[in-house]
Design a protein around this motif. Structure first.
Motif, PDB file in Angstrom:
ATOM      1  N   LEU A 334     -40.750 -65.099  67.370  1.00 48.97           N
ATOM      2  CA  LEU A 334     -39.877 -66.172  66.854  1.00 48.97           C
ATOM      3  C   LEU A 334     -39.682 -66.027  65.341  1.00 48.97           C
ATOM      4  CD1 LEU A 334     -41.315 -69.161  68.921  1.00 48.97           C
ATOM      5  CD2 LEU A 334     -39.031 -68.172  69.154  1.00 48.97           C
ATOM      6  N   THR A 335     -40.755 -65.689  64.657  1.00 52.63           N
ATOM      7  CA  THR A 335     -40.649 -65.496  63.205  1.00 52.63           C
ATOM      8  C   THR A 335     -39.775 -64.291  62.877  1.00 52.63           C
ATOM      9  OG1 THR A 335     -42.862 -66.440  62.932  1.00 52.63           O
ATOM     10  CG2 THR A 335     -41.963 -65.173  61.095  1.00 52.63           C
ATOM     11  N   LEU A 336     -39.941 -63.216  63.636  1.00 57.54           N
ATOM     12  CA  LEU A 336     -39.126 -62.022  63.400  1.00 57.54           C
ATOM     13  C   LEU A 336     -37.656 -62.294  63.670  1.00 57.54           C
ATOM     14  CD1 LEU A 336     -41.452 -59.305  64.967  1.00 57.54           C
ATOM     15  CD2 LEU A 336     -40.910 -59.578  62.549  1.00 57.54           C
ATOM     16  N   LEU A 337     -37.387 -63.003  64.757  1.00 63.29           N
ATOM     17  CA  LEU A 337     -35.991 -63.347  65.056  1.00 63.29           C
ATOM     18  C   LEU A 337     -35.394 -64.191  63.933  1.00 63.29           C
ATOM     19  CD1 LEU A 337     -35.976 -64.159  68.878  1.00 63.29           C
ATOM     20  CD2 LEU A 337     -34.628 -62.422  67.705  1.00 63.29           C
ATOM     21  N   ARG A 338     -36.198 -65.096  63.416  1.00 64.74           N
ATOM     22  CA  ARG A 338     -35.702 -65.951  62.325  1.00 64.74           C
ATOM     23  C   ARG A 338     -35.380 -65.114  61.085  1.00 64.74           C
ATOM     24  NH1 ARG A 338     -39.107 -70.403  59.033  1.00 64.74           N
ATOM     25  NH2 ARG A 338     -37.389 -71.494  58.038  1.00 64.74           N
ATOM     26  N   SER A 339     -36.268 -64.153  60.789  1.00 70.43           N
ATOM     27  CA  SER A 339     -36.021 -63.283  59.628  1.00 70.43           C
ATOM     28  C   SER A 339     -34.770 -62.439  59.844  1.00 70.43           C
ATOM     29  CB  SER A 339     -37.230 -62.382  59.397  1.00 70.43           C
ATOM     30  OG  SER A 339     -38.380 -63.153  59.121  1.00 70.43           O
ATOM     31  N   ALA A 340     -34.626 -61.912  61.064  1.00 71.45           N
ATOM     32  CA  ALA A 340     -33.462 -61.074  61.344  1.00 71.45           C
ATOM     33  C   ALA A 340     -32.167 -61.861  61.232  1.00 71.45           C
ATOM     34  CB  ALA A 340     -33.598 -60.468  62.745  1.00 71.45           C
ATOM     35  N   LEU A 377     -36.706 -71.602  64.262  1.00 68.97           N
ATOM     36  CA  LEU A 377     -35.733 -70.585  64.664  1.00 68.97           C
ATOM     37  C   LEU A 377     -34.402 -71.231  65.031  1.00 68.97           C
ATOM     38  CD1 LEU A 377     -34.825 -67.769  65.409  1.00 68.97           C
ATOM     39  CD2 LEU A 377     -35.952 -68.025  67.622  1.00 68.97           C
ATOM     40  N   ILE A 378     -34.465 -72.340  65.751  1.00 71.17           N
ATOM     41  CA  ILE A 378     -33.224 -73.048  66.116  1.00 71.17           C
ATOM     42  C   ILE A 378     -32.510 -73.527  64.860  1.00 71.17           C
ATOM     43  CG2 ILE A 378     -32.327 -75.111  67.278  1.00 71.17           C
ATOM     44  CD1 ILE A 378     -34.556 -74.762  69.356  1.00 71.17           C
ATOM     45  N   GLN A 379     -33.273 -73.998  63.885  1.00 72.88           N
ATOM     46  CA  GLN A 379     -32.664 -74.416  62.624  1.00 72.88           C
ATOM     47  C   GLN A 379     -31.901 -73.272  61.973  1.00 72.88           C
ATOM     48  OE1 GLN A 379     -35.428 -75.262  59.446  1.00 72.88           O
ATOM     49  NE2 GLN A 379     -34.058 -76.720  58.493  1.00 72.88           N
ATOM     50  N   THR A 380     -32.541 -72.103  61.929  1.00 73.36           N
ATOM     51  CA  THR A 380     -31.877 -70.933  61.339  1.00 73.36           C
ATOM     52  C   THR A 380     -30.655 -70.524  62.146  1.00 73.36           C
ATOM     53  OG1 THR A 380     -34.014 -70.177  60.497  1.00 73.36           O
ATOM     54  CG2 THR A 380     -32.240 -68.565  60.591  1.00 73.36           C
ATOM     55  N   MET A 381     -30.767 -70.579  63.467  1.00 73.02           N
ATOM     56  CA  MET A 381     -29.631 -70.230  64.324  1.00 73.02           C
ATOM     57  C   MET A 381     -28.458 -71.168  64.079  1.00 73.02           C
ATOM     58  SD  MET A 381     -31.676 -69.309  67.859  1.00 73.02           S
ATOM     59  CE  MET A 381     -30.201 -68.887  68.780  1.00 73.02           C
ATOM     60  N   CYS A 382     -28.755 -72.428  63.899  1.00 70.39           N
ATOM     61  CA  CYS A 382     -27.686 -73.397  63.620  1.00 70.39           C
ATOM     62  C   CYS A 382     -27.035 -73.108  62.266  1.00 70.39           C
ATOM     63  CB  CYS A 382     -28.230 -74.824  63.650  1.00 70.39           C
ATOM     64  SG  CYS A 382     -28.758 -75.365  65.281  1.00 70.39           S
ATOM     65  N   GLU A 383     -27.862 -72.801  61.282  1.00 73.07           N
ATOM     66  CA  GLU A 383     -27.328 -72.547  59.943  1.00 73.07           C
ATOM     67  C   GLU A 383     -26.457 -71.297  59.912  1.00 73.07           C
ATOM     68  OE1 GLU A 383     -30.718 -72.274  57.474  1.00 73.07           O
ATOM     69  OE2 GLU A 383     -31.095 -74.438  57.383  1.00 73.07           O
ATOM     70  N   LYS A 384     -26.857 -70.286  60.681  1.00 78.63           N
ATOM     71  CA  LYS A 384     -26.154 -69.004  60.637  1.00 78.63           C
ATOM     72  C   LYS A 384     -25.145 -68.833  61.772  1.00 78.63           C
ATOM     73  CE  LYS A 384     -28.694 -67.833  57.127  1.00 78.63           C
ATOM     74  NZ  LYS A 384     -28.128 -67.766  55.774  1.00 78.63           N
ATOM     75  N   CYS A 385     -24.797 -69.939  62.439  1.00 76.38           N
ATOM     76  CA  CYS A 385     -23.782 -69.914  63.511  1.00 76.38           C
ATOM     77  C   CYS A 385     -24.212 -69.009  64.667  1.00 76.38           C
ATOM     78  CB  CYS A 385     -22.431 -69.458  62.956  1.00 76.38           C
ATOM     79  SG  CYS A 385     -21.834 -70.451  61.598  1.00 76.38           S
ATOM     80  N   GLU A 434     -36.384 -82.472  60.051  1.00 71.51           N
ATOM     81  CA  GLU A 434     -35.829 -81.582  59.028  1.00 71.51           C
ATOM     82  C   GLU A 434     -34.706 -80.719  59.607  1.00 71.51           C
ATOM     83  OE1 GLU A 434     -35.202 -79.961  55.356  1.00 71.51           O
ATOM     84  OE2 GLU A 434     -36.437 -81.695  55.910  1.00 71.51           O
ATOM     85  N   VAL A 435     -34.883 -80.276  60.847  1.00 66.29           N
ATOM     86  CA  VAL A 435     -33.827 -79.489  61.498  1.00 66.29           C
ATOM     87  C   VAL A 435     -32.566 -80.319  61.631  1.00 66.29           C
ATOM     88  CG1 VAL A 435     -33.161 -78.285  63.609  1.00 66.29           C
ATOM     89  CG2 VAL A 435     -35.465 -78.004  62.708  1.00 66.29           C
ATOM     90  N   LEU A 436     -32.735 -81.574  62.062  1.00 65.63           N
ATOM     91  CA  LEU A 436     -31.564 -82.449  62.209  1.00 65.63           C
ATOM     92  C   LEU A 436     -30.940 -82.750  60.855  1.00 65.63           C
ATOM     93  CD1 LEU A 436     -32.853 -84.950  64.907  1.00 65.63           C
ATOM     94  CD2 LEU A 436     -31.168 -83.147  65.207  1.00 65.63           C
ATOM     95  N   LYS A 437     -31.776 -82.888  59.842  1.00 65.54           N
ATOM     96  CA  LYS A 437     -31.272 -83.202  58.503  1.00 65.54           C
ATOM     97  C   LYS A 437     -30.389 -82.078  57.975  1.00 65.54           C
ATOM     98  CE  LYS A 437     -32.884 -84.299  53.833  1.00 65.54           C
ATOM     99  NZ  LYS A 437     -34.077 -84.484  52.976  1.00 65.54           N
ATOM    100  N   THR A 438     -30.786 -80.847  58.255  1.00 67.53           N
ATOM    101  CA  THR A 438     -30.037 -79.703  57.722  1.00 67.53           C
ATOM    102  C   THR A 438     -28.952 -79.209  58.659  1.00 67.53           C
ATOM    103  OG1 THR A 438     -31.692 -78.188  58.633  1.00 67.53           O
ATOM    104  CG2 THR A 438     -32.024 -78.960  56.370  1.00 67.53           C
ATOM    105  N   LEU A 439     -28.866 -79.810  59.852  1.00 70.30           N
ATOM    106  CA  LEU A 439     -27.889 -79.344  60.835  1.00 70.30           C
ATOM    107  C   LEU A 439     -26.467 -79.636  60.360  1.00 70.30           C
ATOM    108  CD1 LEU A 439     -27.347 -78.211  63.677  1.00 70.30           C
ATOM    109  CD2 LEU A 439     -27.434 -80.541  64.541  1.00 70.30           C
ATOM    110  N   ASP A 440     -25.666 -78.606  60.282  1.00 68.69           N
ATOM    111  CA  ASP A 440     -24.254 -78.764  59.919  1.00 68.69           C
ATOM    112  C   ASP A 440     -23.430 -78.756  61.202  1.00 68.69           C
ATOM    113  OD1 ASP A 440     -21.707 -78.762  58.948  1.00 68.69           O
ATOM    114  OD2 ASP A 440     -21.931 -76.979  57.688  1.00 68.69           O
ATOM    115  N   GLY A 445     -18.237 -73.127  66.090  1.00 69.15           N
ATOM    116  CA  GLY A 445     -18.756 -73.263  67.449  1.00 69.15           C
ATOM    117  C   GLY A 445     -19.617 -74.479  67.675  1.00 69.15           C
ATOM    118  N   MET A 446     -20.135 -75.111  66.598  1.00 68.76           N
ATOM    119  CA  MET A 446     -21.054 -76.222  66.773  1.00 68.76           C
ATOM    120  C   MET A 446     -20.392 -77.468  67.364  1.00 68.76           C
ATOM    121  SD  MET A 446     -24.229 -76.862  66.601  1.00 68.76           S
ATOM    122  CE  MET A 446     -24.919 -75.642  65.507  1.00 68.76           C
ATOM    123  N   PRO A 447     -19.177 -77.830  66.968  1.00 64.84           N
ATOM    124  CA  PRO A 447     -18.571 -79.026  67.592  1.00 64.84           C
ATOM    125  C   PRO A 447     -18.486 -78.916  69.104  1.00 64.84           C
ATOM    126  CG  PRO A 447     -17.340 -78.397  65.636  1.00 64.84           C
ATOM    127  CD  PRO A 447     -18.319 -77.304  65.886  1.00 64.84           C
TER     128      PRO A 447
END
Length: 1577
Positions: A334-340, A377-385, A434-440, A445-447
């Motif tokens: 999970l950490t590696l996926l987040r870094s990638a 990881l989900i937070q990063t996925m949301c941030e990076k589309c 924190e994930v919800l706070k930063t969720l854009d 694709g997010m809408p």
């Protein structure tokens, strides 16, 4: 002999001495000698060739001598490698001569070759083939582990050097070599090591092979024929993963290999990839020991490389490993996926769906660490589309489910050893939020993922904690859709549609959001989010609400704009919105459903919460709006029977039934009655309860009746009050056992019933429980007409009331006041007596009217007298007397006359007042009327004044006062004024000191409102009392002044009153100057006109103006003691402004005042005055006057400007060279230091005594804790440092020391000012510069490295220029090289001032070279000449002239005096010659003299092709043209024609026409030159 020459000789002698010591056989001291030599060689730019050769000899000999200590041999090797910087070929020759074929060399020879290859790659490559061939013959001879390790190290270094050459050969200064031949030799060496040494080596030898493995394999990968072999060696490397001490080096080598694989686009075999994946993952997820951090980071970097080269295989591998159920493995992946994902690798984006599926594998894992890693990881996925519509929703749902799960787990009773679990669950909850706070929600694709399923989290109670961010997400989605609707005809993104997810109903959304909205009144984000969401949801709630909410919401939200929003007001507005919305919808079924949803959400809130209390009211309002009475009745019955479902049953049922009664009073009362009748048996059997422990008590029902009365329609209430409400309350009260709860509930119920009756405002309504007779009497008086006095009803009723008031039980004060006020209002407004008499037809009628009039007035006076003095409380007496106030100051003479006649009856005839009865206020009210218009009023006012002192037991000179009173019958106003003044002098001494305040307040009110003669009398009485008792008013002074200020705005409109007020202030100040000043300083800033007037009035008093300024100065000094400026200090400055602006002399206090004000300006820089400091008292603004905006620094600067203006008038200062702009500079944080410098320059040198005093006062600023103040002081002193007279008489030496310290400060502005001060010392005290040259130079040179702030750099350059003019070459020899190198870096600075100063400084440096630095400076001139030549055409003509001057100065260093003619031609002309002509002439002569310099100019010219200045780009191309034209064939062979052609062709597309033309011409020149020299382009 110059200092540079002396140092050169000293170095030469030092090395010779060292060489002689090396020739000795003492091996013990050689370690220190070689250590010293290394430092000397590295710090010496030029060494004599003979010395270099001798050093090479000794270092090589000792390095190879086995009899010398190993440490000494290593140091000798270091010296040998260092000497390569001076003579590489000789060093290489020496080493190669001891590196012979088929002979095993000394290990230090091999190490030296390796270090040379590392440190001097470019020079080493030509020797590499020979070295590798020789080394190939030696490997078989190496038997010892140490030699094998040395050869492995050499292979590592050689491979790196060749790898660098293979990939960057264009950067090397010689023709391309055959790299394949080099790699062949590397291959042979590596193959031998891997075949012969690797299988049987020790751990130390293995580490050496591992370090060489990565660079070597990386090099071999560039060869297709060797690629397969290279990859076959990787498994050996992976097999070495055993010991974590060497794992880092393995991973490092593997990273080098993977980097080369990507660079050369080499395909990794599938099995090898899998093996690499597994081994790297083990490094990240190592068990049981945690991985070494460095190794883990390297492994992570390898995965990022693999994500670029093999994303599909990597994701597939991760998915496979995720299913292992291993906690560490999952967390690592999970950490590696987040870094990638964070690395934003483009190829990885093609596998979003696979990544989402991989994440879903661990969603059921209950391990806290895995849950946290998954959320991140989900937070990063949301941030990076990395979320897509088809597979993305479960990831969003996971965030909310984890929040709910953590909350649920935290609510469970914790086990004794579960502290760790509790901490973990809290971390999950925090990360979820924190994930919800930063969720854009609007990223690509997010809408589509969120809408409409995100709505499912609004209503459930378990997601309440997420609402702060959930509301923002939903609002962003909807508002984005609204914008789309405005831009396009159709929208496809946000459409409410059901499906697999059950969405909340509109009623559920409304119920939830409306209740949460109540929190907005507390300023909570959740409440604001709810009301904001409601605003944009009308279409989803109900289409009929769109227009209504569009109208209502703006005014609704406006109430939230203030700081303190009333909860009651906000609640009322929300309920009104609900009521109007339900009426607008008009759907009974919809309303019923909403009430049921309110009821269902009852358990979502705690009983004590604001939301729960509002929910009850909202539910009651909803029931009130429901037209289905049967449903309302059933709901009420249900709540009465089972109130426990509401939480707090009393509060809940009371609120619901109370608000329901607004529209259903009959229904509520009927159900209540039915409920009581049905439970009557239980009521008789069990007085405290209706039925069961959870049922309503009688006390509860009693409170319900009060709430029903309070909310019931007033028209219906009064008809049913006695029988259906009050009687029921009294009945229930009589039936209950007495306890505190019953008493409180009964009080509450009766209070609410009283409020309800009062709100009915029915004057005809007779409440049966009131004293009937007293009511009748008042009704009689009310019925009498106000325009005639025809009947005696008033008179008789007044008498009856006077007697009834004496009976028990006594009436309360309120009853007294109500009765008195009613009777006064029915008598005093009657028309004048003569007009009343005119209504009588006969004399008898007129006499009867007069009789009734006198009797009525007498009865009213007696009633007032009785009610007042029968009361034992002085406060009550005062309250009753206050009822006459409005009539005593009435504008109608006859009303004032009646009021004063009644007052005289009340206050005279031996009255005994309560002991603490206050007369001050009454005296101020009555005494000024001794000058009123009617003699009866004047007589009554004087009589009342005398009577006031008599009832206090103080008997003044009564007879004399009575004689004066008689004189008031005179109509002469002057006589009246004189008599009133005499009375004032007599009685003013007798006024109790503690009552002076009340007296003054009344007189000030009189100054505002009374007629002119009474106003004059008010002023006389006020001044007289202050003169007599002013000294004793210290304790009341603040209140007195505050009261005067309160009246000033209105009094200003009346000139005479205002003058009296000013005189009063002056009178008070004569006794208490310090206190008055302190009080005035508390006025809000900026001072209003009234406050300014007061300051000026005090200042215009010549007897006290000096004392006033002294007090202000001391006050300001105290306020600024801690170098912090508060509002009080600003107030002092504003006061000083007003005082000095009147012309108050400042000579005696000028140094102190100037210094303090400058300090204040500094301390207030950038401050904003709090709104709390603004005046809230009433203020009358003149026409055209605007409210000022308070700016502390502006106010302080204005005062300083005023003081300086006065000082110039008195000859203490001079006009600033900045003029009025000085003050703008001074008050701006960005230019404050500039303003301070200008201010310092305005100090009058002839008044150096004052300046020295200012310096003494300001000296503490240099060490202040306030950074701004240190800047101010440093800037001020920086200008004074250039005044010799101040150095002579002042203590500037300590200032110089502090300046030097500040020059190293982290604040750029402070450094700039300190450096300026150090530079200005050259003008003020040259001898100090020479004495302290070292510390000054170090501090200034330090500023040259402050590249982030060009101001500091520019100041340092200017200061250096000044300082260097005083020093010799010996003084600056140690710093010369550093100064030159740093100065050169600024020749291309974007700031004109920096470039110009740097060029001037470089010109000055030419005179300080000496012998030591002459060659160095000549080399720097060669490097700099391109800049000087090109900037001859700088956009700034001053820089062009400076470049010409510096060229003339520097040309002799290069022996190019022949160029003077070209430069003289440049100087002689009025206009600059054409650049092309100049450069061609210049290059022609230069080419004849020195082709090398011409070639250097060419090599440096490319940089200027991309200059930001068009003129420089054009000049660079033209210079290149001239250089190419004059290059010899030899240099033409070295010319990189391809690169030059490419760059010139690119410049043909330059936006500047001049550059385009120059590039075209240069290309033609190049072509022509190539043809002439027969070179192919």
């Amino acid at each position: 002999m110059t200092q540079a020459m002396e140092e050169s000789v000293e170095t030469f002698g030092d090395i010779n001495l060292t060489l002689s010591m090396l020739n000795m056989e003492d091996n013990i001291s050689k370690e220190d000698i070689y250590g010293h030599l290394t430092s000397v060689i590295q710090n010496s730019d030029i060494l004599d060739d003979a010395i270099v050769q001798r050093l090479i000899y000794y270092a090589s000999k000792d390095m190879r001598d086995n009899n010398i200590l190993r440490e000494t041999r290593m140091l000798a090797g270091e010296v040998l490698v260092s000497l390569a910087a001076h003579d590489f070929n000789s060093v290489m020759y020496e080493v190669q001569s001891n590196f012979r074929i088929l002979e095993l060399p000394d290990e230090f020879i091999v190490l030296a070759l390796a270090e040379l290859a590392t440190s001097y790659v470019s020079q080493s490559i030509p020797f590499m083939m020979m070295t590798l061939l020789t080394m190939q013959t030696m490997l078989r001879l190496a038997d010892e582990e140490r030699m094998k390790g040395v050869f492995c190290l050499a292979l590592e270094k050689f491979s790196k050097a060749i790898y660098k050459y293979v990939n960057h050969w264009r950067d090397f200064p010689y023709p391309r070599l055959d790299a394949n031949r080099l790699s062949d030799k590397i291959f042979m060496l590596f193959r031998y090591i891997m075949e012969k040494w690797a299988p049987i080596t020790s751990s130390v030898q293995t580490l050496a092979i591992i370090k060489a493995h990565g660079p070597t394999v990386s090099l071999l990968l560039h060869r297709e024929d060797l690629c397969e072999y290279a990859l076959d060696q990787v498994p050996w490397l992976l097999n070495q993963y055993k010991d974590k001490e060497i794992d880092f080096h393995i991973t490092q080598s593997l990273k080098q290999i993977l980097t080369a694989v990507v660079l050369y686009d080499t395909a990794l075999p599938k099995d090898l990839r899998k093996t690499i994946f597994i081994n790297l993952l083990n490094q990240v997820c190592r068990l049981p020991e945690p991985p070494v951090k460095e190794n883990e980071l390297e492994a992570s970097s390898c995965f990022l490389i693999l994500a670029h080269s093999n994303p599909a295989d990597l994701v597939e591998f991760f998915d496979e490993q995720m299913r292992s159920n291993n906690e560490t493995t999952r967390m690592g992946i999970l950490t590696l996926l987040r870094s990638a994902i964070n690395a934003e690798e483009p190829k990885l984006r093609d596998h979003i769906t696979s990544i989402e599926r991989t994440v879903k594998v661990v969603m059921s894992d209950l391990n806290i660490k895995v849950r946290n890693s998954t959320l991140l990881l989900i937070q990063t996925m949301c941030e990076k589309c990395y979320i897509e519509a088809r597979e993305g929703w479960p990831l969003i749902d996971y965030i909310f489910s984890q929040f709910a799960m953590s909350n649920k787990n935290l609510e469970k009773p914790m086990k004794p050893n579960s502290l760790k679990d509790e901490k973990g669950e809290k971390s999950v909850r925090e990360i979820s939020l924190e994930v919800l706070k930063t969720l854009d929600p609007l990223v690509i694709g997010m809408p589509q993922v969120l809408w409409p399923r995100i709505l499912t989290f609004v209503v459930p109670a378990e997601y309440t904690g997420t609402l702060d961010y959930l509301f923002n997400i939903i609002r962003s989605l909807i508002m984005a859709e609204e914008r789309k609707k405005n831009d396009a005809k159709e929208s496809t993104a946000l459409v409410i549609s059901t499906g697999a997810v059950k969405l909340p109903s509109p009623q559920q959304l409304l119920a939830r959001l409306l209740v949460i909205s109540i929190l907005a009144s507390l300023g909570k984000l959740r409440g604001a989010g709810a009301i904001g969401l409601l605003k944009i949801l009308p279409e989803i709630i109900h289409p009929k609400l769109v227009d209504l909410w569009k109208t209502r919401f703006p005014e609704l939200l406006q109430s939230l704009e203030g700081k303190n929003t009333s909860i009651i007001l906000w609640e009322t507005m929300l309920l009104q919105l609900l009521k109007e919305s339900l009426w607008k919808i008009g759907d009974v079924a919809w309303t019923i459903q909403l009430s049921q949803d309110f009821n269902e959400q009852m358990d979502s809130y705690s009983n004590i919460s604001l939301e729960k209390k509002f929910l009850w009211k909202a539910l009651g309002t909803t029931l009130a709006s429901c037209q289905d009475k049967n449903f309302v009745s059933s709901q009420i019955k249900e709540f009465l029977i089972a109130p426990n479902q509401l939480g707090d049953q009393r509060q809940g049922i009371t609120s619901i039934l109370g608000y329901c009664a607004e529209s259903h009073l009959d229904t509520v009362l009927k159900v209540l009655k039915t409920f009581q009748d049905r439970e009557k048996f239980f009521m008789n059997r069990c007085k405290g309860l209706f039925s069961g422990k959870k049922s309503l008590t009688k006390t509860d029902v009693m409170v319900i009746y009060g709430a029903v009365a309070l909310h019931a329609p007033k028209v219906q209430l009064l008809t049913r009050l006695d029988q259906d409400i009050v009687s029921q309350v009294l009945f229930l009260y009589g039936q209950c056992s007495q306890d505190m709860d019953l008493q409180m509930s009964f009080t509450r119920s009766i209070t609410e019933i009283g409020i309800a009756v009062l709100d009915a405002e029915d004057q005809g309504f007779k409440f049966s429980y009131k004293e009937v007779l007293l009511g009748y009497m008042l009704d009689f008086i009310r019925d009498e007409p106000l325009d005639s006095l025809a009947s005696p009803v008033r008179w008789k009723a007044l008498i009856a009331i006077r007697y009834l008031s004496k009976l028990n039980p006594q009436l309360s004060l309120n009853d007294h006041l109500n009765i008195l006020e009613e009777n006064i209002r029915r008598l005093l407004p009657l028309p004048p007596l003569e007009k009343l008499k005119d209504e009588g037809e006969t004399d008898k009628d007129k006499e009867h009217i007069n009789f009734l009039y006198e009797r009525s007035m007498d009865a009213l006076g007696r009633l007032l007298r009785t009610m007042m003095w029968d009361n034992v409380k002085a406060e009550d007496c005062q309250e009753m007397f206050n009822l006459l106030r409005m009539w005593l100051v009435s504008q109608k003479d006859w009303e004032r006359e009646r009021a004063f006649q009644i007052t005289a009856k009340v206050l005279t005839n031996d009255i005994e007042a309560p002991e603490n009865f206050k007369i001050g206020s009454l005296l101020g009210l009555l005494a000024p009327h001794s000058c009123d218009t009617l003699p009866t009023i004047r007589q009554a006012a004087a009589s009342s004044t005398i009577g006031l002192f008599c009832i206090k037991g103080t008997h003044p000179e009564v007879e004399r006062l009575q004689d004066l009173q008689e004189g008031l019958q005179c109509d002469d106003v002057q006589v009246q004024i004189k008599i009133s003044s005499k009375i004032a002098k007599i009685v003013s001494k007798l006024i109790p000191t503690e009552e002076i305040l009340m007296f003054l307040e009344e007189t000030l009110d009189g100054l505002e409102s009374l007629n002119p003669t009474c106003t004059h009398a008010c002023g006389i009485w006020m001044i007289t009392v202050l003169k007599e008792q002013g000294a004793a008013l210290e304790e009341q002074l603040l209140e007195i002044l505050s009261m005067i200020y309160h009246h000033m705005p209105v009094l200003r409109q009346k000139e005479e009153s205002f003058q009296f007020m000013l005189e009063a202030i002056s009178q008070i100040a004569s006794f208490h100057m310090d206190a008055v000043v302190a009080n005035l300083l508390q006025k809000p800033l900026p001072f209003d006109r009234d406050t300014k007037t007061l300051w000026k009035a005090l200042a215009e008093n010549t007897a006290s103006s000096g004392k006033l300024l002294r007090a202000l100065t001391d006050k300001l000094e105290n306020e600024l003691e801690d170098d912090l400026a508060g509002v009080e200090a600003i107030a002092v400055a504003c006061a000083m402004y007003e005082v000095v602006s009147t012309g108050t002399p400042v000579t005696n206090l000028y140094p102190e005042v100037f210094t303090l004000l400058l300090k204040l300006v500094s301390c207030t820089l950038g401050q904003k005055m709090s709104t709390a400091t603004w005046s809230r008292r009433r203020r009358v603004l003149q026409q055209g006057e605007q409210q000022q905006t308070a700016d502390p620094c502006r106010l302080s600067t204005a005062t300083l400007k005023c003081v300086q203006a006065q000082a110039m008038k008195e000859g203490l200062a001079k006009e600033s060279d900045e003029g009025d702009n000085l003050w703008a500079l001074l008050s701006s944080p960005s230019t404050h230091h500039v303003g301070v410098c200008a201010l310092a320059r305005s100090m009058a040198v002839w008044q150096y005594g004052l300046t020295l005093d200012i310096m003494e006062q300001l000296f503490s600023s240099l060490t202040s804790s306030s950074e701004n103040y240190r800047i101010t002081g440093t800037a001020f002193f920086s200008e004074l440092m250039k005044e010799p007279i101040l150095w002579k008489h002042g203590n500037l030496r300590e200032v110089l020391i502090l300046m030097d310290q500040s020059a190293w400060d982290s604040n750029a502005t402070l450094r700039q000012m300190a450096i300026r001060g150090l530079g200005n010392t050259a003008s003020g005290a040259p001898h100090k510069v020479k004495k302290h040259k070292q510390i000054i130079l170090e501090s200034i040179i330090r500023g040259l490295y402050h590249l982030a702030r060009t101001e500091v750099v520019c100041e340092s350059l200017k200061a250096l220029k000044k300082i260097l003019e005083l020093l010799t070459d010996r003084d600056v020899s140690f710093y010369f090289k550093e100064i030159v190198l740093q100065t050169r870096t600024f020749f291309e600075d974007e700031q004109d001032d920096v470039r110009l100063t740097a060029i001037f400084l470089f010109e000055n440096l030419a005179s300080l070279t000496g012998r030591r630095w002459k060659i160095f400076f000549a080399e720097e001139i060669k490097k700099s000449m391109i800049s000087f030549l090109l900037h001859l055409w700088d956009p700034n003509p001053k820089i062009g002239a400076a470049c010409c001057d510096v060229l003339i100065i520097c040309i002799p260093f290069l022996g190019l005096q022949e160029l003077y003619g070209v430069l003289d031609h440049l100087l002689d002309g009025q206009d600059l010659p054409r650049a092309r002509d100049f450069y061609r002439q210049f290059c022609v002569k230069l080419a004849r003299k020195n082709q090398e310099i011409l070639w250097i100019l060419h090599t440096h010219s490319f940089t200027f092709f991309s200059s930001n200045w068009e003129m420089i780009r054009s000049a660079a191309v033209k210079l290149t043209d001239a250089i190419v034209l004059n290059l010899t064939n030899r240099y033409m062979q070295l010319l990189d024609k391809e690169q030059l052609t490419t760059r010139l062709q690119a410049l043909r597309q330059d936006p500047c026409i001049s550059v385009q033309r120059a590039a075209e011409a240069a290309l033609q020149t190049l072509l022509r030159k190539c043809k002439e020299t027969s070179i192919l382009l």
